[in-house]
Design an enzyme around this catalytic site. Structure first.
Site, PDB file in Angstrom:
ATOM      1  N   GLU A 295      -4.413   2.981   6.883  1.00  0.00           N
ATOM      2  CA  GLU A 295      -4.176   2.869   5.437  1.00  0.00           C
ATOM      3  C   GLU A 295      -4.776   4.120   4.774  1.00  0.00           C
ATOM      4  O   GLU A 295      -4.268   4.634   3.790  1.00  0.00           O
ATOM      5  CB  GLU A 295      -4.876   1.600   4.918  1.00  0.00           C
ATOM      6  CG  GLU A 295      -4.731   1.407   3.429  1.00  0.00           C
ATOM      7  CD  GLU A 295      -5.298   0.065   2.959  1.00  0.00           C
ATOM      8  OE1 GLU A 295      -5.153  -0.952   3.681  1.00  0.00           O
ATOM      9  OE2 GLU A 295      -5.906   0.047   1.879  1.00  0.00           O
TER      10      GLU A 295
ATOM     11  N   ARG B 202       0.817  -1.230   0.000  1.00  0.00           N
ATOM     12  CA  ARG B 202       0.000   0.000   0.000  1.00  0.00           C
ATOM     13  C   ARG B 202       0.846   1.273   0.000  1.00  0.00           C
ATOM     14  O   ARG B 202       0.471   2.286   0.594  1.00  0.00           O
ATOM     15  CB  ARG B 202      -0.960   0.027   1.198  1.00  0.00           C
ATOM     16  CG  ARG B 202      -1.928  -1.129   1.255  1.00  0.00           C
ATOM     17  CD  ARG B 202      -2.930  -1.170   0.112  1.00  0.00           C
ATOM     18  NE  ARG B 202      -3.616  -2.441   0.143  1.00  0.00           N
ATOM     19  CZ  ARG B 202      -3.213  -3.500  -0.587  1.00  0.00           C
ATOM     20  NH1 ARG B 202      -2.201  -3.424  -1.432  1.00  0.00           N
ATOM     21  NH2 ARG B 202      -3.867  -4.639  -0.515  1.00  0.00           N
TER      22      ARG B 202
ATOM     23  N   CYS C 235     -10.726  -0.425   3.741  1.00  0.00           N
ATOM     24  CA  CYS C 235     -10.057  -0.824   4.986  1.00  0.00           C
ATOM     25  C   CYS C 235      -9.393   0.390   5.624  1.00  0.00           C
ATOM     26  O   CYS C 235      -8.653   1.112   4.957  1.00  0.00           O
ATOM     27  CB  CYS C 235      -9.006  -1.895   4.697  1.00  0.00           C
ATOM     28  SG  CYS C 235      -9.773  -3.465   4.317  1.00  0.00           S
TER      29      CYS C 235
HETATM   30  C1  LIG Z   1     -15.732   0.490  -0.646  1.00  0.00           C
HETATM   31  C2  LIG Z   1     -14.234   0.634  -0.783  1.00  0.00           C
HETATM   32  C3  LIG Z   1     -13.458  -0.487  -1.057  1.00  0.00           C
HETATM   33  C4  LIG Z   1     -12.072  -0.378  -1.163  1.00  0.00           C
HETATM   34  N1  LIG Z   1     -11.337  -1.504  -1.419  1.00  0.00           N
HETATM   35  C5  LIG Z   1     -10.001  -1.403  -1.543  1.00  0.00           C
HETATM   36  C6  LIG Z   1      -9.207  -2.570  -1.820  1.00  0.00           C
HETATM   37  O1  LIG Z   1      -9.720  -3.670  -1.983  1.00  0.00           O
HETATM   38  N2  LIG Z   1      -7.867  -2.425  -1.905  1.00  0.00           N
HETATM   39  C7  LIG Z   1      -7.248  -1.213  -1.749  1.00  0.00           C
HETATM   40  O2  LIG Z   1      -6.018  -1.148  -1.847  1.00  0.00           O
HETATM   41  N3  LIG Z   1      -7.977  -0.093  -1.502  1.00  0.00           N
HETATM   42  C8  LIG Z   1      -9.311  -0.153  -1.397  1.00  0.00           C
HETATM   43  N4  LIG Z   1     -10.052   0.968  -1.135  1.00  0.00           N
HETATM   44  C9  LIG Z   1      -9.361   2.259  -0.930  1.00  0.00           C
HETATM   45  C10 LIG Z   1      -9.253   3.122  -2.216  1.00  0.00           C
HETATM   46  O3  LIG Z   1     -10.355   2.894  -3.064  1.00  0.00           O
HETATM   47  C11 LIG Z   1      -7.969   2.867  -2.991  1.00  0.00           C
HETATM   48  O4  LIG Z   1      -6.835   3.174  -2.234  1.00  0.00           O
HETATM   49  C12 LIG Z   1      -7.977   3.684  -4.294  1.00  0.00           C
HETATM   50  O5  LIG Z   1      -7.053   3.165  -5.175  1.00  0.00           O
HETATM   51  C13 LIG Z   1      -7.717   5.159  -4.067  1.00  0.00           C
HETATM   52  O6  LIG Z   1      -7.928   5.830  -5.304  1.00  0.00           O
HETATM   53  P1  LIG Z   1      -8.474   7.313  -5.349  1.00  0.00           P
HETATM   54  O7  LIG Z   1      -8.385   7.777  -6.759  1.00  0.00           O
HETATM   55  O8  LIG Z   1      -9.794   7.408  -4.714  1.00  0.00           O
HETATM   56  O9  LIG Z   1      -7.370   8.058  -4.472  1.00  0.00           O
HETATM   57  P2  LIG Z   1      -7.623   9.262  -3.474  1.00  0.00           P
HETATM   58  O10 LIG Z   1      -8.330   8.767  -2.264  1.00  0.00           O
HETATM   59  O11 LIG Z   1      -8.201  10.413  -4.178  1.00  0.00           O
HETATM   60  O12 LIG Z   1      -6.106   9.599  -3.093  1.00  0.00           O
HETATM   61  C14 LIG Z   1      -5.310   8.670  -2.380  1.00  0.00           C
HETATM   62  C15 LIG Z   1      -3.879   9.224  -2.307  1.00  0.00           C
HETATM   63  O13 LIG Z   1      -3.334   9.242  -3.625  1.00  0.00           O
HETATM   64  C16 LIG Z   1      -2.888  10.557  -3.977  1.00  0.00           C
HETATM   65  N5  LIG Z   1      -3.120  10.696  -5.400  1.00  0.00           N
HETATM   66  C17 LIG Z   1      -4.266  10.451  -6.076  1.00  0.00           C
HETATM   67  N6  LIG Z   1      -4.083  10.631  -7.390  1.00  0.00           N
HETATM   68  C18 LIG Z   1      -2.785  11.027  -7.554  1.00  0.00           C
HETATM   69  C19 LIG Z   1      -1.997  11.375  -8.673  1.00  0.00           C
HETATM   70  N7  LIG Z   1      -2.464  11.355  -9.915  1.00  0.00           N
HETATM   71  N8  LIG Z   1      -0.702  11.742  -8.469  1.00  0.00           N
HETATM   72  C20 LIG Z   1      -0.187  11.766  -7.208  1.00  0.00           C
HETATM   73  N9  LIG Z   1      -0.889  11.431  -6.114  1.00  0.00           N
HETATM   74  C21 LIG Z   1      -2.178  11.069  -6.283  1.00  0.00           C
HETATM   75  C22 LIG Z   1      -3.713  11.487  -3.112  1.00  0.00           C
HETATM   76  O14 LIG Z   1      -3.062  12.736  -2.918  1.00  0.00           O
HETATM   77  C23 LIG Z   1      -3.813  10.675  -1.829  1.00  0.00           C
HETATM   78  O15 LIG Z   1      -2.639  10.826  -1.056  1.00  0.00           O
HETATM   79  C24 LIG Z   1     -11.448   0.891  -1.022  1.00  0.00           C
HETATM   80  C25 LIG Z   1     -12.234   2.029  -0.760  1.00  0.00           C
HETATM   81  C26 LIG Z   1     -13.617   1.902  -0.652  1.00  0.00           C
HETATM   82  C27 LIG Z   1     -14.447   3.134  -0.402  1.00  0.00           C
END
Ligand SMILES: Cc1cc2nc3c(=O)[nH]c(=O)nc-3n(C[C@H](O)[C@H](O)[C@H](O)COP(=O)(O)OP(=O)(O)OC[C@H]3O[C@@H](n4cnc5c(N)ncnc54)[C@H](O)[C@@H]3O)c2cc1C
Length: 305
Positions: free
Chosen positions: A300, A176, A230
């Site tokens: 996380e 992660r 999580c």
């Molecule tokens: C219902 C649910 C289920 C989930 N299941 C999982 C799972 O199975 N496994 C898992 O690992 N995660 C899971 N997650 C967590 C999350 O969805 C993941 O971590 C996802 O990949 C985050 O993507 P995001 O675009 O929403 O990132 P954001 O939440 O918008 O950002 C996360 C981080 O990434 C940075 N960031 C985003 N885009 C960029 C970019 N282009 N350049 C630089 N930095 C950037 C942000 O600044 C922040 O620090 C889940 C979440 C939910 C709500």
């Protein structure tokens, strides 16, 4: 930087691209958090680069938000600018067994694109919400794989405005977490695009597998309430969910926040939670698990603001 006059000037320069005092509860899957001083949705790569240059010139701190699905924004909100990439970095292309996806593409769209083009290797990410940029940044994954497994290279934009191609060997990829070998890059590295190496497979078989994976997720995770997935990382050799359950927290409420009955590592918003409720519940969990098992759970979810 937060004074009204300056905000107005910036809004005048970038028009509807930049909003002031935007509630982050509208842009995070947990649906909590105070306002961001500035919230920008650039419509092209040019506009994105101009915005980054503007922030650099005026000493404005910025942060990229993908889908906001791994973020807990504090009730005090965010000083500086939030930049959202979904409108400007949304192309996805196939080159034989390789897929190049821009950071603003939804992770689900990348998985679907791989299946449609008979390419195996992304199914593990089915059901992970958010964008490719966020998923790369978090090295998002499940027990059956993570983004870093298939990542061949990244194109990034440095805060200096320089674009760089980073090969796999330039990256530090761990559970992660993704960071750069070059520590001079600092924290403001913006992921523009990822290139993933996959392998040919039968699309029907991939589709069947996808169906099973999504079913399993639906059965084991609380999908009816807002969450950020999580909340804590799994400690070495243990499951955070199991430890939280054993510590007696399943179903426990604090204000509008609750530890899910279905999956103890999910903190859900029952509808009226504020960020402080979620943070206070997370702290109680950490303390109890630490006192009981001598294990310190590490969030996380990115806590920002
Ligand atoms: C219902 C649910 C289920 C989930 N299941 C999982 C799972 O199975 N496994 C898992 O690992 N995660 C899971 N997650 C967590 C999350 O969805 C993941 O971590 C996802 O990949 C985050 O993507 P995001 O675009 O929403 O990132 P954001 O939440 O918008 O950002 C996360 C981080 O990434 C940075 N960031 C985003 N885009 C960029 C970019 N282009 N350049 C630089 N930095 C950037 C942000 O600044 C922040 O620090 C889940 C979440 C939910 C709500």
């Amino acid at each position: 930087m937060t004074n009204r006059h300056f905000q107005k000037q910036l809004a005048e320069r970038f028009g509807a691209t930049v909003r002031c005092d935007e509630p982050m509860s509208r842009h995070t899957s947990l649906k909590v958090g105070g306002t961001a001083d500035l919230y920008a949705i650039p419509k092209s790569l040019d506009e994105l680069e101009t915005l980054i240059g503007y922030c650099r010139e005026h000493g404005i701190e910025y942060m990229i938000v993908g889908g906001g699905t791994n973020l807990l924004v504090k009730d005090s909100g965010i000083r500086g600018m939030i930049i959202v990439l979904t409108h400007c970095l949304n192309k996805i292309v196939q080159d034989q067994s390789r897929i190049r996806a821009m950071a603003g593409v939804k992770t689900a769209a990348l998985c679907r694109f791989a299946i449609k083009n008979s390419l195996n290797g992304m199914n593990f990410a089915l059901g992970i919400p958010g964008t490719v940029g966020g998923a790369i940044c978090m090295n998002a994954g499940t027990a059956s794989g993570a983004m870093g497994d298939r990542l061949e290279s990244l194109t990034v934009l440095l805060s200096s405005g320089e674009r760089q191609l980073l090969k796999r060997q330039d990256l530090d990829i761990s559970y992660r977490k993704l960071s750069w070998q070059n520590k001079l890059f600092g924290k403001d590295v913006l992921i523009l695009e990822g290139s993933f190496m996959l392998e040919p497979a039968d699309a029907k078989m991939l589709e069947q597998q996808a169906h099973e994976i999504l079913n399993r997720r639906h059965q084991s995770q609380p999908t009816r309430f807002p969450s950020a997935g999580c909340f804590f990382k799994n400690p070495d050799g243990a499951s955070a969910g199991q430890l939280i359950d054993l510590a007696g927290f399943k179903g426990k409420c604090l204000g509008g926040a609750q530890v899910s009955e279905k999956h103890a590592n999910f903190i859900i918003n029952r509808g009226s939670a504020c960020a402080d409720d979620i943070l206070a519940l997370a702290k109680m969990i950490q303390e109890k698990v630490h006192n009981t098992f001598d294990i310190l759970l590490e969030p996380e979810v990115k806590i920002v603001g």
